[in-house]
Design an enzyme around this catalytic site. Sequence first.
Site, mmCIF file in Angstrom:
data_model
loop_
_atom_site.group_PDB
_atom_site.id
_atom_site.type_symbol
_atom_site.label_atom_id
_atom_site.label_comp_id
_atom_site.label_asym_id
_atom_site.label_seq_id
_atom_site.Cartn_x
_atom_site.Cartn_y
_atom_site.Cartn_z
ATOM 1 N N LYS A 29 44.484 84.519 6.196
ATOM 2 C CA LYS A 29 45.497 85.532 5.818
ATOM 3 C C LYS A 29 45.550 86.659 6.864
ATOM 4 O O LYS A 29 45.343 86.407 8.044
ATOM 5 C CB LYS A 29 45.216 86.054 4.412
ATOM 6 C CG LYS A 29 45.013 84.921 3.407
ATOM 7 C CD LYS A 29 45.016 85.366 1.980
ATOM 8 C CE LYS A 29 44.735 84.185 1.079
ATOM 9 N NZ LYS A 29 44.834 84.489 -0.331
ATOM 10 N N SER A 43 40.219 80.389 -5.607
ATOM 11 C CA SER A 43 38.858 80.865 -5.866
ATOM 12 C C SER A 43 37.796 79.765 -5.760
ATOM 13 O O SER A 43 36.841 79.728 -6.542
ATOM 14 C CB SER A 43 38.776 81.567 -7.223
ATOM 15 O OG SER A 43 39.615 82.716 -7.225
ATOM 16 N N GLU A 73 47.856 75.041 -5.754
ATOM 17 C CA GLU A 73 47.191 76.332 -5.890
ATOM 18 C C GLU A 73 47.792 77.094 -7.068
ATOM 19 O O GLU A 73 48.820 77.772 -6.915
ATOM 20 C CB GLU A 73 47.373 77.159 -4.620
ATOM 21 C CG GLU A 73 46.812 76.504 -3.380
ATOM 22 C CD GLU A 73 46.476 77.544 -2.313
ATOM 23 O OE1 GLU A 73 45.309 77.633 -1.933
ATOM 24 O OE2 GLU A 73 47.383 78.284 -1.889
ATOM 25 N N HIS A 104 52.850 78.986 0.880
ATOM 26 C CA HIS A 104 51.743 79.682 0.217
ATOM 27 C C HIS A 104 52.309 80.642 -0.830
ATOM 28 O O HIS A 104 53.370 81.245 -0.618
ATOM 29 C CB HIS A 104 50.892 80.443 1.236
ATOM 30 C CG HIS A 104 49.631 80.959 0.618
ATOM 31 N ND1 HIS A 104 49.593 82.145 -0.083
ATOM 32 C CD2 HIS A 104 48.387 80.438 0.549
ATOM 33 C CE1 HIS A 104 48.358 82.330 -0.542
ATOM 34 N NE2 HIS A 104 47.613 81.305 -0.175
ATOM 35 N N GLY A 150 42.605 84.326 -5.333
ATOM 36 C CA GLY A 150 42.054 85.658 -5.049
ATOM 37 C C GLY A 150 41.651 86.419 -6.301
ATOM 38 O O GLY A 150 41.390 87.614 -6.256
ATOM 39 N N ASN A 176 42.252 79.602 4.983
ATOM 40 C CA ASN A 176 43.408 80.463 5.248
ATOM 41 C C ASN A 176 42.893 81.899 5.380
ATOM 42 O O ASN A 176 42.516 82.516 4.387
ATOM 43 C CB ASN A 176 44.399 80.337 4.072
ATOM 44 C CG ASN A 176 45.551 81.313 4.181
ATOM 45 O OD1 ASN A 176 45.769 81.935 5.229
ATOM 46 N ND2 ASN A 176 46.294 81.461 3.101
ATOM 47 N N GLU A 234 51.673 83.568 -1.601
ATOM 48 C CA GLU A 234 51.965 84.938 -1.123
ATOM 49 C C GLU A 234 53.280 84.970 -0.352
ATOM 50 O O GLU A 234 54.019 85.953 -0.409
ATOM 51 C CB GLU A 234 50.785 85.453 -0.278
ATOM 52 C CG GLU A 234 49.604 85.820 -1.158
ATOM 53 C CD GLU A 234 48.242 85.595 -0.530
ATOM 54 O OE1 GLU A 234 48.141 85.523 0.703
ATOM 55 O OE2 GLU A 234 47.264 85.466 -1.293
HETATM 56 C C1 PEP Z 1 44.527 80.967 -0.935
HETATM 57 O O1 PEP Z 1 44.952 82.054 -0.607
HETATM 58 O O2 PEP Z 1 45.117 79.924 -0.567
HETATM 59 C C2 PEP Z 1 43.337 80.909 -1.763
HETATM 60 C C3 PEP Z 1 43.037 79.785 -2.347
HETATM 61 O O3 PEP Z 1 42.629 82.083 -1.856
HETATM 62 P P1 PEP Z 1 41.219 82.274 -2.620
HETATM 63 O O4 PEP Z 1 40.329 81.133 -2.215
HETATM 64 O O5 PEP Z 1 40.728 83.600 -2.145
HETATM 65 O O6 PEP Z 1 41.524 82.260 -4.076
#
Ligand code: PEP
Length: 249
Positions: A11, A212, A166, A94, A172, A9, A96
Amino acid sequence: MRTKIVAGNWKMNKNLEETEALLAELAAKLPDTRAEVVVAPTFVNLSTAVNHLENSIIQVAAQNMHFAEDGAFTGEISADMLLNIGVETVILGHSERRSLFGEDDELLSKKVKTALVKDMKIIFCFGEELEDRKSENHFAVVESQLKNALFGLNKADWKQIVLAYEPVWAIGTGETASPEQAQEMHAFIRKTIAAAFDAKIADEVTILYGGSVKPNNAKEIFSKPDVDGGLIGGASLKCNDFMEIVKAI
Ligand code: PEP
């Protein structure tokens, strides 16, 4: 055998030139893999991505879409617009989108229904916040997110669904759920789906972990029996890191 997937992703990152450069590098360096590999660039670069990856097995997904067919929805993108440029997969829910743009279960359930009607593949994201985990409410939160957006589906719809667990506290932040925490939740998700639908659907649905995931922790997380791959944010922006994660499947 469940489908393994590693999805990136991107973003709101990468301009046109940067997108083209990363796509070219990914297409050139993609290792032999049993996983499906997906990238989700920003809307304005989706068409470029589809064209660039025409001869590659890497698939292209959108990061979001609107539920309506068309109409007065300034700034929004419809399912037909995505399909029209060759994008058949969409990420919905997601964290966000949920926390920064107010998307709730009710809205997401409408988006899911539209994507299903349009025969799109959905990567459906959900997960608990830090407070939920601290108060040991994480299983209840995840169960209600699944129930509100997905439990109205028909059994046949599940072939179009990929789940992405997630935990918000791991996105992040550099903080990763331990492989055991991921496994525990993924097993719970399968149990919940088996109870609401049936064991076959629960066993066959691909469940990704996101939060992460990096080259140094991917292998251990992906080794867990109920983890079928990852949704990757930050590490998907660097070709070598993303490829290391693909190799970890
Ligand atoms: C995400 O935004 O779906 C995500 C998993 O981000 P990150 O890998 O940066 O934690």
